[in-house]
Motif scaffolding. Structure first.
Motif, PDB file in Angstrom:
ATOM      1  N   LYS A  39       0.946  -1.185   0.089  1.00  9.18           N
ATOM      2  CA  LYS A  39      -0.053   0.021  -0.084  1.00  9.18           C
ATOM      3  C   LYS A  39       0.877   1.271   0.047  1.00  9.18           C
ATOM      4  N   THR A  40       1.848   1.450   0.743  1.00  8.34           N
ATOM      5  CA  THR A  40       3.028   2.424   0.717  1.00  8.34           C
ATOM      6  C   THR A  40       3.360   2.710  -0.819  1.00  8.34           C
ATOM      7  N   LYS A  41       4.036   1.691  -1.285  1.00  8.09           N
ATOM      8  CA  LYS A  41       4.252   1.942  -2.747  1.00  8.09           C
ATOM      9  C   LYS A  41       3.356   2.502  -3.696  1.00  8.09           C
ATOM     10  N   LEU A  42       2.064   2.095  -3.426  1.00  9.19           N
ATOM     11  CA  LEU A  42       0.978   2.523  -4.232  1.00  9.19           C
ATOM     12  C   LEU A  42       0.742   3.708  -4.062  1.00  9.19           C
ATOM     13  N   ASP A  43       0.879   4.171  -2.626  1.00  6.27           N
ATOM     14  CA  ASP A  43       0.478   5.637  -2.548  1.00  6.27           C
ATOM     15  C   ASP A  43       1.843   6.329  -3.104  1.00  6.27           C
ATOM     16  N   ASP A  44       2.624   5.981  -2.965  1.00  4.60           N
ATOM     17  CA  ASP A  44       4.000   6.712  -3.416  1.00  4.60           C
ATOM     18  C   ASP A  44       3.899   6.894  -4.883  1.00  4.60           C
ATOM     19  N   HIS A  45       3.783   6.043  -5.815  1.00  2.00           N
ATOM     20  CA  HIS A  45       4.042   6.072  -7.105  1.00  2.00           C
ATOM     21  C   HIS A  45       2.557   6.459  -7.977  1.00  2.00           C
ATOM     22  N   LEU A  46       1.570   6.257  -7.344  1.00  2.00           N
ATOM     23  CA  LEU A  46       0.122   6.764  -8.144  1.00  2.00           C
ATOM     24  C   LEU A  46       0.226   8.064  -8.585  1.00  2.00           C
ATOM     25  N   PRO A  47       0.608   9.079  -8.021  1.00  2.00           N
ATOM     26  CA  PRO A  47       0.211  10.417  -8.286  1.00  2.00           C
ATOM     27  C   PRO A  47       1.351  10.685  -9.669  1.00  2.00           C
ATOM     28  N   GLY A  48       2.319  10.045  -9.766  1.00  2.00           N
ATOM     29  CA  GLY A  48       3.418   9.986 -11.004  1.00  2.00           C
ATOM     30  C   GLY A  48       2.766   9.264 -12.090  1.00  2.00           C
ATOM     31  N   VAL A  49       2.183   8.251 -11.737  1.00  2.00           N
ATOM     32  CA  VAL A  49       1.551   7.436 -12.958  1.00  2.00           C
ATOM     33  C   VAL A  49       0.271   8.033 -13.318  1.00  2.00           C
ATOM     34  N   LYS A  50      -0.358   8.633 -12.622  1.00  2.00           N
ATOM     35  CA  LYS A  50      -1.541   9.507 -12.983  1.00  2.00           C
ATOM     36  C   LYS A  50      -1.188  10.626 -13.997  1.00  2.00           C
ATOM     37  N   ARG A  51      -0.162  11.413 -13.644  1.00  2.00           N
ATOM     38  CA  ARG A  51       0.688  12.592 -14.293  1.00  2.00           C
ATOM     39  C   ARG A  51       1.014  11.982 -15.940  1.00  2.00           C
ATOM     40  N   THR A  52       1.608  10.893 -15.664  1.00  2.00           N
ATOM     41  CA  THR A  52       2.131  10.167 -16.937  1.00  2.00           C
ATOM     42  C   THR A  52       0.806   9.818 -17.722  1.00  2.00           C
ATOM     43  N   SER A  53       0.170   9.390 -17.296  1.00  2.00           N
ATOM     44  CA  SER A  53      -1.419   8.671 -18.053  1.00  2.00           C
ATOM     45  C   SER A  53      -2.055   9.955 -18.802  1.00  2.00           C
ATOM     46  N   VAL A  54      -2.085  11.160 -18.007  1.00  2.00           N
ATOM     47  CA  VAL A  54      -2.944  12.291 -18.587  1.00  2.00           C
ATOM     48  C   VAL A  54      -2.243  13.119 -19.509  1.00  2.00           C
ATOM     49  N   ARG A  55      -0.874  12.844 -19.509  1.00  2.00           N
ATOM     50  CA  ARG A  55      -0.023  13.504 -20.357  1.00  2.00           C
ATOM     51  C   ARG A  55      -0.269  13.320 -21.876  1.00  2.00           C
ATOM     52  N   GLN A  56      -0.790  12.260 -22.152  1.00  2.00           N
ATOM     53  CA  GLN A  56      -1.354  11.810 -23.540  1.00  2.00           C
ATOM     54  C   GLN A  56      -2.412  12.917 -23.920  1.00  2.00           C
ATOM     55  N   ALA A  57      -3.208  13.177 -22.967  1.00  2.00           N
ATOM     56  CA  ALA A  57      -4.119  14.200 -23.270  1.00  2.00           C
ATOM     57  C   ALA A  57      -3.784  15.239 -23.619  1.00  2.00           C
ATOM     58  N   ASP A  58      -2.633  15.862 -23.140  1.00  2.00           N
ATOM     59  CA  ASP A  58      -2.125  17.103 -23.537  1.00  2.00           C
ATOM     60  C   ASP A  58      -1.486  16.950 -24.931  1.00  2.00           C
ATOM     61  N   LEU A  59      -0.924  15.714 -25.149  1.00  2.00           N
ATOM     62  CA  LEU A  59      -0.265  15.586 -26.681  1.00  2.00           C
ATOM     63  C   LEU A  59      -1.477  15.576 -27.679  1.00  2.00           C
ATOM     64  N   ILE A  60      -2.682  15.031 -27.141  1.00  2.00           N
ATOM     65  CA  ILE A  60      -3.834  14.948 -28.211  1.00  2.00           C
ATOM     66  C   ILE A  60      -4.139  16.276 -28.459  1.00  2.00           C
ATOM     67  N   ALA A  61      -4.557  16.911 -27.286  1.00  2.00           N
ATOM     68  CA  ALA A  61      -4.989  18.601 -27.555  1.00  2.00           C
ATOM     69  C   ALA A  61      -4.071  19.324 -28.240  1.00  2.00           C
ATOM     70  N   ASP A  62      -2.858  19.153 -28.246  1.00  2.00           N
ATOM     71  CA  ASP A  62      -1.838  19.879 -28.810  1.00  2.00           C
ATOM     72  C   ASP A  62      -1.935  19.506 -30.400  1.00  2.00           C
ATOM     73  N   LEU A  63      -2.029  18.219 -30.613  1.00  2.00           N
ATOM     74  CA  LEU A  63      -2.306  17.735 -32.245  1.00  2.00           C
ATOM     75  C   LEU A  63      -3.522  18.479 -32.655  1.00  2.00           C
ATOM     76  N   VAL A  64      -4.584  18.166 -31.997  1.00  2.00           N
ATOM     77  CA  VAL A  64      -5.685  18.922 -32.627  1.00  2.00           C
ATOM     78  C   VAL A  64      -5.776  20.391 -32.639  1.00  2.00           C
ATOM     79  N   ARG A  65      -5.155  20.868 -31.787  1.00  2.00           N
ATOM     80  CA  ARG A  65      -5.111  22.558 -32.055  1.00  2.00           C
ATOM     81  C   ARG A  65      -4.194  22.761 -33.343  1.00  2.00           C
ATOM     82  N   SER A  66      -3.073  22.170 -33.388  1.00  2.00           N
ATOM     83  CA  SER A  66      -2.421  22.270 -34.564  1.00  2.00           C
ATOM     84  C   SER A  66      -2.975  22.036 -35.908  1.00  2.00           C
ATOM     85  N   ARG A  67      -4.019  21.409 -35.951  1.00  2.00           N
ATOM     86  CA  ARG A  67      -4.733  21.220 -37.225  1.00  2.00           C
ATOM     87  C   ARG A  67      -6.036  22.040 -37.403  1.00  2.00           C
ATOM     88  N   SER A  68      -6.277  22.720 -36.233  1.00  2.00           N
ATOM     89  CA  SER A  68      -7.431  23.889 -36.369  1.00  2.00           C
ATOM     90  C   SER A  68      -7.302  25.113 -37.026  1.00  2.00           C
TER      91      SER A  68
END
Length: 409
Positions: A380-409
């Motif tokens: 449980k300690t390892k989960l609590d320690d690592h989860l915030p970083g994993v979530k940030r890495t996951s949501v980073r792809q939304a930033d990449l997709i949004a950047d791609l969409v804006r570049s084509r508008s």
């Protein structure tokens, strides 16, 4: 003025709730980043997905394997080579209109272009080829690919994967396979489902069907998989019997057991993307009692995540059931069939808690579970320690997709 259009393939609302989690995570995160986006889902189960669709900005387009492989791909090829037909094709085909009008195609296939899954290779290609033919950028959301030792898979991967704008790898092993193939269009990410957020309605919705007082004790969640069942039974094992033995042993320790399917298709006994018949078989062999709760219905991905989060320990065979338990910081033991499980657990420094279906025996399962139970605080300690970083890495792809969409508008 309408917002950008985004087409999605490889996920769903019905059936596999891991696919639903990826789809809904994409909608959630991109709505936060883009002005009034409109989504189109190419669906294997259009009627079921339409019936469960709560999003006014999500359109469902029928795309069964035959429709995708023959009709949509043929029309997309015609769109490419016969420019004078393009207006007609867009008027007559919802799929071609969606692709041609989209800023990006999100491919949310969980595992693609992988040795040992050559029977899915044509579908993997057919999923992205129409977008390539309509000149729509393909963004492969976090997924597992490789290995590429099979000549057929290797050749197909070398042909098509470099044409993708971005391939988000879902862990270290996948990233190394992709780099070994010579790919450079890579982003080292984490599964998109880690970005899924609960909206606060889950407890009330679940309470209408489940007595939440059950979770007052020490609850162990068990999520079987028909995919694992087939692999274990093909080598002469007894997957159902082994899980029944395990569950009864856990109950004998004074713990409560939640039996929960993470892939459900209501109204059918077909087992593709449907673990409910398997879970019913397991449940029928168990002794009844107040220490056993079976979720015998289809819930949303958020409701499932909420229930999993109420467990003290979790035993998963479905990949995205594992993702949900990790996202809720529940110590988890995983019985898997691919590198895709281990590479996600590595992000939490917890890869020791996965083993392959070829190692599944009653004795090994009981021993590994006992170890997890004894070390749950450490895990449980390892989960609590690592989860915030994993979530940030996951949501980073939304930033990449949004950047791609804006570049084509």
């Amino acid at each position: 003025m309408t917002g950008p259009r985004i087409t999605i393939i490889g996920s769903a609302l019905s059936g596999n709730k891991g696919a639903a989690a990826m789809l809904e995570a994409a909608i959630q995160t991109l709505e936060e980043r883009l002005d009034d986006p409109r989504f189109t889902l190419f669906s294997m189960y259009p009627a079921e997905d339409a019936a469960q669709n709560p999003y006014p900005n999500l359109d469902i387009v029928a795309a069964s394997p035959r429709q995708l492989g023959v009709t949509i791909n043929s029309l997309a090829l015609a769109y490419r080579i016969l420019p004078f037909l393009r207006p007609l094709l867009r008027r007559r085909s919802k799929a071609i209109d969606a692709l041609a009008g989209s800023a990006v195609l999100l491919d949310q296939g969980g595992i693609t272009f992988t040795d040992g899954r050559e029977k899915f290779l044509l579908y993997n290609i057919a999923s992205i080829l129409p977008a390539l033919n309509t000149r729509t950028p393909v963004f492969k959301c976090a997924q597992a690919v490789g290995p590429f030792t099979n000549p057929v898979n290797r050749r197909a991967s070398r042909t098509f994967l470099p044409k993708v704008r971005t391939l988000v790898t879902r862990g270290r092993i996948t990233h190394e396979y992709a780099e070994g193939l010579g790919l450079r269009n890579l982003f080292a990410g984490a599964d998109y489902a880690f970005s899924l957020e609960l909206d606060g309605t889950e407890e009330a919705a679940v309470a209408a069907h489940v007595d939440l007082g059950f979770f007052d004790g020490d609850v162990v969640g068990v999520c079987p998989s028909v995919v694992l069942q087939k692999k274990v039974d093909q080598r002469g094992g007894d997957y159902v019997g082994q899980l029944v033995t395990f569950i009864e042993a856990v109950r004998a320790q004074g713990k409560r057991v939640l039996l929960i399917p993470h892939s459900v298709r209501t109204g059918t006994e077909k087992t593709h993307n449907n673990d409910l018949p398997l879970c019913r078989d397991i449940h029928a062999r168990l002794q009844p009692g107040d220490d056993l709760l079976f979720v015998d219905r289809e819930l949303t991905s958020q409701q499932l995540r909420y229930l999993i989060g109420r467990c003290g320990l979790f035993v998963a065979s479905r990949f995205h059931a594992m993702v949900s338990s990790l996202a809720m910081a529940v110590p988890t033991l995983v019985i898997g069939w691919s590198h895709k499980y281990r590479e996600v657990l590595e992000m939490f420094d917890l890869e020791e808690w996965a083993f392959g279906h070829d190692q599944l025996t009653p004795e090994h399962l009981a021993a590994r579970f006992a170890d997890l139970d004894a070390r749950r605080a450490e895990v449980k300690t390892k989960l609590d320690d690592h989860l915030p970083g994993v979530k940030r890495t996951s949501v980073r792809q939304a930033d990449l997709i949004a950047d791609l969409v804006r570049s084509r508008s």
